[in-house]
Design an enzyme around this catalytic site. Structure first.
Site, short mmCIF file in Angstrom:
data_model
loop_
_atom_site.label_atom_id
_atom_site.label_comp_id
_atom_site.label_asym_id
_atom_site.label_seq_id
_atom_site.Cartn_x
_atom_site.Cartn_y
_atom_site.Cartn_z
N CYS A 163 -5.63 2.63 -1.30
CA CYS A 163 -6.86 3.27 -2.47
C CYS A 163 -6.91 4.25 -3.31
O CYS A 163 -6.07 4.85 -2.59
CB CYS A 163 -8.73 3.20 -1.37
SG CYS A 163 -8.78 2.63 -0.31
N ARG A 177 -1.94 1.31 -5.47
CA ARG A 177 -2.81 2.30 -4.03
C ARG A 177 -3.53 1.25 -3.35
O ARG A 177 -3.30 1.99 -2.13
CB ARG A 177 -3.50 3.61 -4.74
CG ARG A 177 -3.44 4.34 -6.07
CD ARG A 177 -3.97 5.23 -6.36
NE ARG A 177 -3.85 5.72 -4.49
CZ ARG A 177 -3.59 6.82 -4.46
NH1 ARG A 177 -2.47 7.35 -4.56
NH2 ARG A 177 -3.63 7.84 -2.90
N TRP A 212 -7.30 -0.58 -0.67
CA TRP A 212 -6.55 -1.26 0.61
C TRP A 212 -7.40 -1.70 2.06
O TRP A 212 -7.26 -0.38 1.98
CB TRP A 212 -5.12 -0.11 0.85
CG TRP A 212 -4.55 -0.91 1.32
CD1 TRP A 212 -3.27 -1.96 1.19
CD2 TRP A 212 -4.11 -0.82 2.87
NE1 TRP A 212 -2.57 -2.01 2.09
CE2 TRP A 212 -2.48 -1.59 3.17
CE3 TRP A 212 -4.78 -0.02 3.47
CZ2 TRP A 212 -2.32 -1.55 4.25
CZ3 TRP A 212 -3.93 0.19 5.21
CH2 TRP A 212 -3.46 -0.73 5.55
N ASN A 250 -11.45 6.92 -0.44
CA ASN A 250 -9.94 6.58 -0.69
C ASN A 250 -9.71 7.22 0.91
O ASN A 250 -9.73 8.88 1.57
CB ASN A 250 -9.08 7.22 -1.37
CG ASN A 250 -7.60 7.41 -1.00
OD1 ASN A 250 -7.26 6.32 0.23
ND2 ASN A 250 -6.62 8.00 -1.50
N GLY A 251 -9.24 7.00 2.52
CA GLY A 251 -8.98 7.65 3.29
C GLY A 251 -10.38 6.90 4.57
O GLY A 251 -9.92 5.44 4.90
N GLU A 298 18.19 -1.59 3.58
CA GLU A 298 17.13 -0.81 2.61
C GLU A 298 17.22 -2.40 2.12
O GLU A 298 15.79 -2.85 1.31
CB GLU A 298 17.51 -0.12 1.29
CG GLU A 298 17.22 -0.13 0.15
CD GLU A 298 15.54 0.57 0.23
OE1 GLU A 298 14.94 0.52 1.09
OE2 GLU A 298 15.09 0.48 -0.80
N LYS A 314 13.82 -4.58 0.88
CA LYS A 314 13.48 -4.94 -0.51
C LYS A 314 12.82 -6.54 -0.19
O LYS A 314 11.87 -6.90 -0.75
CB LYS A 314 14.47 -4.95 -1.06
CG LYS A 314 14.47 -3.81 -2.22
CD LYS A 314 13.50 -2.61 -2.07
CE LYS A 314 13.07 -2.43 -1.52
NZ LYS A 314 12.73 -1.14 -1.09
N GLU A 357 9.76 -6.86 1.63
CA GLU A 357 8.95 -7.05 1.51
C GLU A 357 7.91 -7.83 0.03
O GLU A 357 6.64 -7.77 -0.02
CB GLU A 357 8.60 -5.44 1.06
CG GLU A 357 9.37 -4.90 0.06
CD GLU A 357 9.12 -3.32 0.33
OE1 GLU A 357 7.83 -2.45 -0.08
OE2 GLU A 357 10.06 -2.59 0.06
N HIS A 366 26.47 -8.03 18.84
CA HIS A 366 25.93 -7.82 19.86
C HIS A 366 24.45 -8.62 20.08
O HIS A 366 22.94 -8.18 20.89
CB HIS A 366 25.55 -6.07 20.41
CG HIS A 366 26.77 -5.44 20.18
ND1 HIS A 366 27.85 -5.37 21.38
CD2 HIS A 366 27.29 -4.63 19.24
CE1 HIS A 366 28.55 -4.82 21.19
NE2 HIS A 366 29.52 -4.37 20.43
N LYS A 404 0.66 1.65 -2.08
CA LYS A 404 2.19 2.04 -2.47
C LYS A 404 2.39 3.86 -1.62
O LYS A 404 3.02 3.98 -1.57
CB LYS A 404 1.82 2.62 -4.23
CG LYS A 404 2.97 3.54 -4.74
CD LYS A 404 4.23 2.39 -4.78
CE LYS A 404 5.64 3.52 -5.94
NZ LYS A 404 6.96 2.44 -4.67
O1 M6R Z 1 6.11 7.94 -0.52
P1 M6R Z 1 6.93 7.73 0.22
O2 M6R Z 1 8.30 7.56 -0.05
O3 M6R Z 1 6.30 8.91 1.42
O4 M6R Z 1 7.01 6.49 1.04
C1 M6R Z 1 7.69 5.89 2.50
C2 M6R Z 1 7.19 4.11 2.46
O5 M6R Z 1 5.90 3.57 2.59
C3 M6R Z 1 8.10 3.71 1.40
O6 M6R Z 1 8.71 3.95 0.97
C4 M6R Z 1 7.47 2.16 1.42
O7 M6R Z 1 8.48 1.88 2.65
C5 M6R Z 1 8.29 1.22 0.43
N1 M6R Z 1 7.48 -0.35 -0.17
C6 M6R Z 1 9.66 0.26 0.51
O8 M6R Z 1 9.68 0.23 -0.88
#
Ligand code: M6R
Length: 615
Positions: free
Chosen positions: A2, A27, A75, A101-102, A488, A492, A495, A511, A610
């Site tokens: 949030c 956020r 969120w 937020n929390g 990675e 990407k 997500e 495997h 984020k």
């Molecule tokens: O802010 P951070 O690097 O600690 O965040 C970690 C993950 O939440 C972040 O990398 C997330 O996996 C991204 N959405 C990936 O693109």
């Protein structure tokens, strides 16, 4: 997660809060709301959906006059995203209004108690419980709002950044923080409140970042009164000058933040080097490392804790640290590490990697490692973030604000920092030859221009995206340094496009995952020059004989894989050790274009946020 925003001063609060919410939408973006004090009443409007939906609703339903207000972009944690669960929330009397937020973990028991005392709840949220608890304390103890907030917060368990005001005291906002970020912008007899500084950057360069367990009473015409929530002791305000500028948080002509951030990589990698890498002189100088180099050199192990993309950067680091500096490395998901009762000693160095510097699990891992006596080093992007302050020392990546939810430039700049640390340690320990050291320094210096060259291949990647945009599954394979890049690449894609994708070490394919391969299955293989090149070629042959569709990332001039693969994405030559910095570029672009073609919300993919400030 949030985002929270607040304003009190002489200006119209509405445009400041609305723009602030747009900047903080990364956020959380499943609902939004705003509460303005119009001079006699609180005008409140909230809705499921994005800040744009809120804006449309406000234009039809709510007067926007007023110099005091708070806003929220959500969120969801407690209660589905709908109008009622959206913030802000009123207390039962309608006098108090709050944004949060929390998570309040013990809200159920507090709610029961309040229901017994006659309170009525309209939403499913923990936040509505908190605002009524504050109201209850205020009434029963006959105290002012600030004191009531303090007493109430001493009864809750959980995490919060809150802003609350009372319509009967409209010259004051009370804020508090534990576990979620909260910045206060200081203007000329005006104050801004936000989850980060972006909502107020055009108004002031001065900000206070509250520390955990601190609250502040922000009153017009007065100094900010900061206190410890636990014992009410006064805290001297520490005003920081912000480094952020407006241009950095705008799209700058790109359609999406993600694309802008992908294209920023050559310049931000350069920024990460600036003043730190003097390739010609053979010098690496990292402020945060110099004083603690012995801790690293004498460490029994390095343990890296992180989540998501940052965890993938940690995996790349495992290869480079072990290869060059000959220090054993373990890479841990912060969320597992923190609950595992791990064996940690004072001879361990723990590196926490986090773009936002706010990830709840990584922060908890940092605290645990410190408790157990380890030296904890942070690699964060957001300056002044909670993790950067909680660690003993660290290095900022200097990637600038990353607003697209999918991490791109954070990943490559994290690897850049980790590479510099590994080279520095190897040099100090004498585990790298002088010629290898100098070669890698010079090659590292060339990375920004090589990333630019990789970006120039964008058009050919668009063509590949067109062909595979309707695939329902992807496999990503890599070996050695490029195994984390495969992970990675898959992250990407899934997500932002919502296509299922798995990353694997190429040799693991036999495997299990090989069973998935058929004529429909696209398999992205990172097949650049490396010690494992021949083995990767064999893996490609195995895929080919099962008719899988091969999209290979190859080094410019490669002929062998070019012959075998169905499609290729070229990157310039780099030594294998540095190759993740370039091989990741086409994978970012491929994901972006596929998501775009599928009309996904690239910058704000569903269900994500984020900064993951809840566990
Ligand atoms: O802010 P951070 O690097 O600690 O965040 C970690 C993950 O939440 C972040 O990398 C997330 O996996 C991204 N959405 C990936 O693109």
């Amino acid at each position: 997660m949030c985002g929270i925003v607040g304003y009190i001063g002489k200006r119209d609060a509405y445009p400041i809060i609305l723009n602030g919410l747009k900047r903080l939408e990364y956020r959380g973006y499943d609902s939004a709301g705003i509460a303005l004090y119009d001079g006699s009443e609180i005008q409140l409007c909230k809705t499921k959906g994005k800040v744009a939906d809120l804006e449309a609703k406000v234009s039809k339903e709510m007067p926007t006059k007023g110099n005091l207000g708070i806003g929220h972009t959500r969120w969801a944690t407690h209660g589905i995203p709908n109008d009622v669960n959206s913030h802000p929330h009123f207390s039962n009397s309608g006098n108090l209004v709050i944004i949060h937020n929390g998570i309040i973990e013990n809200y159920t028991s507090i709610k029961k108690e309040l229901i017994n005392r006659g309170y009525i709840f309209y939403s499913d949220t923990d936040t509505e419980v908190l605002v009524n608890l504050i109201e209850d304390v205020k009434k029963n103890e006959n105290v002012k709002l600030g004191k009531a907030v303090q007493i109430a917060l001493n009864q809750v368990v959980g995490a919060y950044a809150i802003a609350v005001y009372d319509k009967n005291k409209p010259d004051e906002i009370v804020v508090a923080k534990l576990g979620s970020p909260l910045a206060i912008g200081i203007g000329d007899d005006e104050f801004f409140i936000a989850s980060d500084a972006s909502p107020f950057i055009e108004f002031t360069n001065n900000a206070i970042y509250l520390e955990d367990e601190e609250m502040a009473i922000i009153r017009l015409g007065r100094e900010i009164n900061i206190r410890k929530i636990k014992d009410d002791s006064l805290v001297a305000p520490y005003i920081q000058e912000l480094q952020l500028n407006l241009e950095q948080i705008e799209k700058g002509g790109y359609d999406h933040f993600m694309l802008k951030e992908i294209y920023e990589q050559p310049s931000v990698i350069q920024d990460t080097f600036r003043g730190r890498l003097l390739a010609d002189k053979g010098i690496i100088r990292l402020g945060g490392l110099e004083d603690y180099i012995e801790k690293f050199v004498n460490a029994d192990r390095i343990i890296i804790v992180a989540c998501g993309t940052s965890w993938h950067a940690g995996l790349v680091a495992e290869y480079i640290f072990e290869d060059w500096a000959r220090i054993p490395v373990e890479v841990e998901y912060a969320s597992e590490f923190r609950y595992r009762n791990p064996v940690i000693t004072e001879k361990d160095v723990v590196i926490a990697i986090s773009q936002s510097g706010e990830t709840a699990d990584t922060l908890a891992a940092v605290k645990l490692a410190k408790e157990k006596g380890a030296f904890v080093y942070g690699i964060c992007n957001v300056v002044g973030s909670t993790i950067s302050r909680a660690t003993h020392s660290g290095t900022y990546t200097h990637a600038g604000p990353e607003i697209g939810v999918a991490s791109t430039k954070a990943f490559t700049t994290q690897i850049t920092v980790l590479t510099m640390i590994a080279l520095k340690l190897a040099k100090v320990k004498g585990t790298i030859s002088q010629s290898d050291y100098m070669l890698h320094l010079r090659e590292l210096d060339l990375i920004p221009s090589k990333v630019s060259t990789a970006l120039d291949k964008n058009d050919s990647i668009i063509e590949i995206a067109k062909i595979f945009k309707d695939a329902t599954n992807f496999l990503y394979l890599g070996r050695g340094y490029n195994f984390p890049v495969a992970l990675e690449g898959a992250l990407k894609l899934k997500e932002i496009s919502y296509i299922h994708a798995e990353g694997y070490p190429a040799a693991e394919m036999k495997h299990g995952p090989i069973a998935l391969i058929d004529e429909q299955m696209p398999i992205v293989v990172i097949a650049v020059n490396s010690n494992h090149y021949d083995k990767v070629v064999s893996n490609i042959q195995e895929i080919k004989s099962r008719k899988g569709k091969i999209i290979a990332v190859v080094t410019e001039g490669d002929t062998i894989v070019r012959e075998l693969a169905d499609y290729i994405m070229e990157v310039p030559y780099t030594p294998e050790t540095l190759s993740p910095l370039v091989t990741t570029i086409p994978l970012q672009l491929l994901s972006y274009h596929i998501a775009l073609m599928l009309k996904r919300n690239v910058d704000q993919p569903r269900n994500l946020a984020k900064a993951v400030t809840v566990e």
